[in-house]
Design an enzyme around this catalytic site. Structure first.
Site, short mmCIF file in Angstrom:
data_model
loop_
_atom_site.label_atom_id
_atom_site.label_comp_id
_atom_site.label_asym_id
_atom_site.label_seq_id
_atom_site.Cartn_x
_atom_site.Cartn_y
_atom_site.Cartn_z
N GLY A 130 -11.85 -13.96 -21.63
CA GLY A 130 -11.65 -13.46 -20.27
C GLY A 130 -10.32 -12.76 -20.11
O GLY A 130 -10.15 -11.91 -19.24
N HIS A 131 -9.36 -13.11 -20.92
CA HIS A 131 -8.07 -12.40 -20.93
C HIS A 131 -7.91 -11.75 -22.29
O HIS A 131 -7.59 -12.40 -23.28
CB HIS A 131 -6.92 -13.37 -20.64
CG HIS A 131 -5.64 -12.67 -20.24
ND1 HIS A 131 -5.19 -11.52 -20.89
CD2 HIS A 131 -4.73 -12.94 -19.27
CE1 HIS A 131 -4.07 -11.13 -20.32
NE2 HIS A 131 -3.76 -11.96 -19.33
N HIS A 161 -7.47 -6.91 -13.23
CA HIS A 161 -6.15 -7.43 -13.60
C HIS A 161 -5.47 -6.43 -14.55
O HIS A 161 -6.01 -6.08 -15.60
CB HIS A 161 -6.38 -8.78 -14.28
CG HIS A 161 -5.16 -9.56 -14.62
ND1 HIS A 161 -4.44 -9.34 -15.77
CD2 HIS A 161 -4.53 -10.59 -13.97
CE1 HIS A 161 -3.42 -10.20 -15.81
NE2 HIS A 161 -3.46 -10.96 -14.74
N GLU A 192 -3.42 -9.43 -9.18
CA GLU A 192 -2.41 -8.98 -10.14
C GLU A 192 -2.86 -7.66 -10.77
O GLU A 192 -2.75 -7.44 -11.96
CB GLU A 192 -2.19 -10.01 -11.24
CG GLU A 192 -1.70 -11.35 -10.71
CD GLU A 192 -1.32 -12.31 -11.82
OE1 GLU A 192 -0.13 -12.50 -12.00
OE2 GLU A 192 -2.21 -12.83 -12.49
N CYS A 248 4.76 -7.29 -17.37
CA CYS A 248 3.78 -7.32 -18.47
C CYS A 248 2.84 -6.12 -18.42
O CYS A 248 2.35 -5.67 -19.46
CB CYS A 248 2.93 -8.58 -18.40
SG CYS A 248 3.77 -10.06 -18.94
N CYS A 297 4.97 -15.38 -18.31
CA CYS A 297 4.43 -14.40 -19.25
C CYS A 297 5.39 -13.24 -19.48
O CYS A 297 5.50 -12.70 -20.59
CB CYS A 297 3.09 -13.87 -18.76
SG CYS A 297 3.11 -13.30 -17.05
N CYS A 298 6.11 -12.83 -18.42
CA CYS A 298 6.91 -11.60 -18.53
C CYS A 298 8.16 -11.73 -19.42
O CYS A 298 8.42 -10.81 -20.21
CB CYS A 298 7.31 -11.11 -17.15
SG CYS A 298 5.92 -10.67 -16.08
ZN ZN Z 1 3.89 -11.11 -16.97
#
Ligand code: ZN
Length: 663
Positions: A216-217, A291, A343, A361, A427-428
């Site tokens: 999914g990602h 996304h 997002e 990201c 995540c970033c």
């Molecule tokens: Zn991020």
């Protein structure tokens, strides 16, 4: 250091002779602008990432020698308000487990790897080795490896690819493994991840009995391509291709998977599979949706597969998607994904400035995608945008000293938006860290007998043409100055085509080879000047790119930018900050005819070029208590000063504005 193996002779290789592949990070030394940034990551960011991961108690999830933390915090994307609220105060002490911690470790390992190559750091290397040992111990006998599904939700592996980031985490650990191997020569994590990739290949694929799923990602697709290139094992390339080919096919895997776990497929939090770009097969997709980070990672993987297999059906789809993004949904900074809600993307020309989500990201992902489009051949359409995202919307996410991070990158701030130390969805930070630390690999594309120079900057590259070592030295003060000198060193004369990008923002360019002027118009295709010759020791190329200043205007359909102007110089987008211009930046206007001036300021923000102009400012002091009047406010002359967007929020906190009022 062990040199990476070339891919084994494969179907992919034979059909893609003209592929341009990036040079591995250790083969390019950067100095100057990027050298400073890599040094900041090596000196600060890499260690900070490790420390913050530990503070967020991520070791407790991955270390099999510790009791399982066992506290489940469901996946949750932060809203901008929450992000701000968590802001600088948040160090992660309240979070114990998370389904994507493996991805943060993967990116932290990757950042550390490239940083170790830049700067020896035995303490950090020891810590990363210990993390790798934990993953080695955690790995199951069949090769499976997920701290979430082994330690927090055992027994549920491969039951929810749609929501739970399982293959995404594998992808980031694979990328970390390749980087650590390339930078240190240590194979342990690479071997661990090859075993896991082999296990994944035994579970997913077109063969009867295997699952027909994908993540999914997106992320594992591009990671498997890296793994194939690093190991020479084509089976990983095939698996990446399978995940891409299978995405969005019917019957829809996420529907079937939901039913299999007793859930209603329609009860999907994000309502539409556009969210993860599985709404239709990838070759039929023509709009950039959902996304933003997922989209960029998917297109990156597609571009890799299009390059490796010479797959024109993928290439055509990618060109359509590129057009859609760059003509309707991209901020002038190279930021993307305006909405915090998904997002991601909303509707065409919807590019709000103050509420821009524009996740760091996502811009990093655009750099990934653009760089991979260049695998199919030099084309300034992609390289110019890679440069735009690199110099603006992505590195804005990291403070100049490498210690603080943006998640969102708005183009306008009333003074409340600042970098923070950490985030509950971190995540970033490691994403911008790994991108900066690996910047050398974005500079060049190497084909059988050609080298494309995509980016300019003081640097040295080492590579081989026909098995013979060649080095290329760039001397330049880019991006502050557009003069670039390139010297090619080879032991013996060597035939190769050198492709040099002539950016679209440059109004005047001149090219000389050994002092002799080259007819740029005749030599340039797709924005690259091609010079084919037998290069001899001491050959020298001089490229002079005028660092043109420009006023940029948005398509009038962008309602937020009409009547406004943005300033640029070369690849850099500029902004005004309160610390230089006083508060109430919306009161400032820049007349169309005002002359722009550039000033080199070596002592400001690490050494930058600022822009200035005489503008006007609506005066507020004599306005009194009225909210409305029948007469417009008086305006007074003001000198405005603009700094590169990437450098904002590194001084006194305050307002910031990219799109100035014109008038
Ligand atoms: Zn991020």
């Amino acid at each position: 250091m062990t040199a990476p193996q070339p891919p084994a002779s494969t179907k992919a290789e034979t059909s893609a002779k003209l592929a341009f592949r990036p040079l591995p990070v250790p083969q390019v030394d950067v100095r100057g602008f990027w050298g400073d940034r890599v040094d900041a990551v090596a000196a600060k960011t890499a260690g900070i990432l490790y420390d913050r991961c530990v503070e967020a108690r991520m070791l407790e999830q991955i270390d099999p020698d510790r009791p399982s933390p066992g506290v489940v915090i469901p996946f949750h994307s932060p809203s901008p308000d929450e992000a701000d609220a968590q802001g600088a105060e948040f160090t992660g002490s309240t979070v114990t487990t998370q389904m994507f911690w493996d991805s943060d470790w993967g990116k932290t390992i990757e950042t550390a790897a490239y940083s170790l190559y830049r700067r020896r750091n035995p303490d950090l290397e020891k810590k990363i080795d210990a993390v790798i040992d934990m993953y080695g111990k955690l790995q199951q006998p069949d090769g499976y490896l997920s701290s979430w599904y082994q330690r927090i939700q055992p027994g549920l592996r491969w039951t929810n690819l749609r929501d739970c980031h399982e293959l995404y985490c594998a992808g980031h650990l694979i990328e970390g493994a390749v980087a650590y191997y390339q930078a240190t020569g240590k194979r342990k994590l690479l071997d661990i991840m090859c075993r896991y990739a082999d296990h994944i290949a035994s579970m997913f694929g077109p063969e009867p009995g295997k699952r027909k799923g994908y993540c999914g990602h997106e992320e594992i697709e591009l990671a498997l391509v890296k793994l194939a290139r690093a190991t020479g094992e084509n089976k990983y390339m095939e698996l990446a291709k399978y995940f891409i080919d299978q995405r969005g096919q019917q019957p829809h895997y996420f529907d079937e998977e939901a039913r299999a776990r007793g859930a209603d497929p329609k009860a999907y939090h994000f309502k539409t599979y556009e969210y993860n770009q599985s709404h239709k097969p990838v070759r039929e997709q023509d709009k950039v949706v959902g996304h933003a980070v997922r989209a960029m990672y998917l297109y990156s993987g597609m571009a890799d597969i299009a390059t490796e297999y010479g797959d024109d059906t993928l290439k055509v789809a990618l060109e359509r998607l590129w057009d859609d993004l760059t003509t309707k949904s991209l901020y002038v900074t190279g930021g993307l994904g305006p909405s915090a809600h998904n997002e991601g993307f909303t509707s065409d020309y919807d590019l709000p400035n103050e509420t821009a989500y524009a996740e760091t990201c996502a811009s990093v992902g655009l750099v990934f995608w653009a760089s991979r489009m260049l695998g199919m051949g030099p084309n300034a359409r992609y390289a110019d945008m890679m440069e735009r995202a690199l110099y603006n919307g992505s590195i804005s996410g990291l403070s100049l000293d490498g210690s603080l991070f943006f998640y969102e990158n708005p183009l306008e701030s009333r003074g409340g938006h600042h970098r923070w130390k950490w985030h509950r969805c971190p995540c970033c930070p490691p994403n911008i860290g790994r991108m900066v630390a690996s910047i050398g690999s974005y500079f060049y594309g190497l084909a059988d007998d050609a080298l494309a120079v995509h980016l300019y900057g003081d640097s040295t590259a080492r590579f081989e043409i026909a098995g013979r070592p060649v080095s290329l030295v760039q001397t330049s003060n880019y991006p502050w100055d557009g003069a670039v000198a390139i010297e090619i060193e080879a032991e013996t004369p060597i035939a190769l085509t050198l492709y040099l990008r002539v950016p679209a923002w440059c109004r005047n360019a001149a090219l000389k080879v050994n002092g002799k002027m080259v007819d740029l118009d005749a030599a340039t295709i797709d924005g690259y000047a091609a010079i084919r010759r037998e290069w001899r020791r001491g050959d020298r190329v001089e490229l002079d790119l005028e660092m043109s200043m420009a006023r940029l205007f948005a398509n009038p359909q962008v309602r937020q930018d009409i009547g406004r102007v943005a300033l640029a110089r070369g690849p850099l987008i500029y902004c005004v900050e309160e610390t230089d211009n006083g508060g109430g930046l919306h009161c400032i206007a820049l007349p169309r005819e005002a002359k722009l001036e550039a000033h080199s300021e070596p002592n400001l923000l690490g050494g930058i070029v600022t822009l200035s102009a005489i503008g006007s400012r609506a005066e507020t002091e004599n306005w009194g208590s009225d909210l409305y009047r029948a007469k417009p406010p008086a305006a007074e002359e003001t000198k405005l000063k603009a700094v590169p967007y990437f450098a904002w929020d590194n001084r006194d906190p305050g307002e910031m504005l990219v799109w100035l009022r014109e008038g």
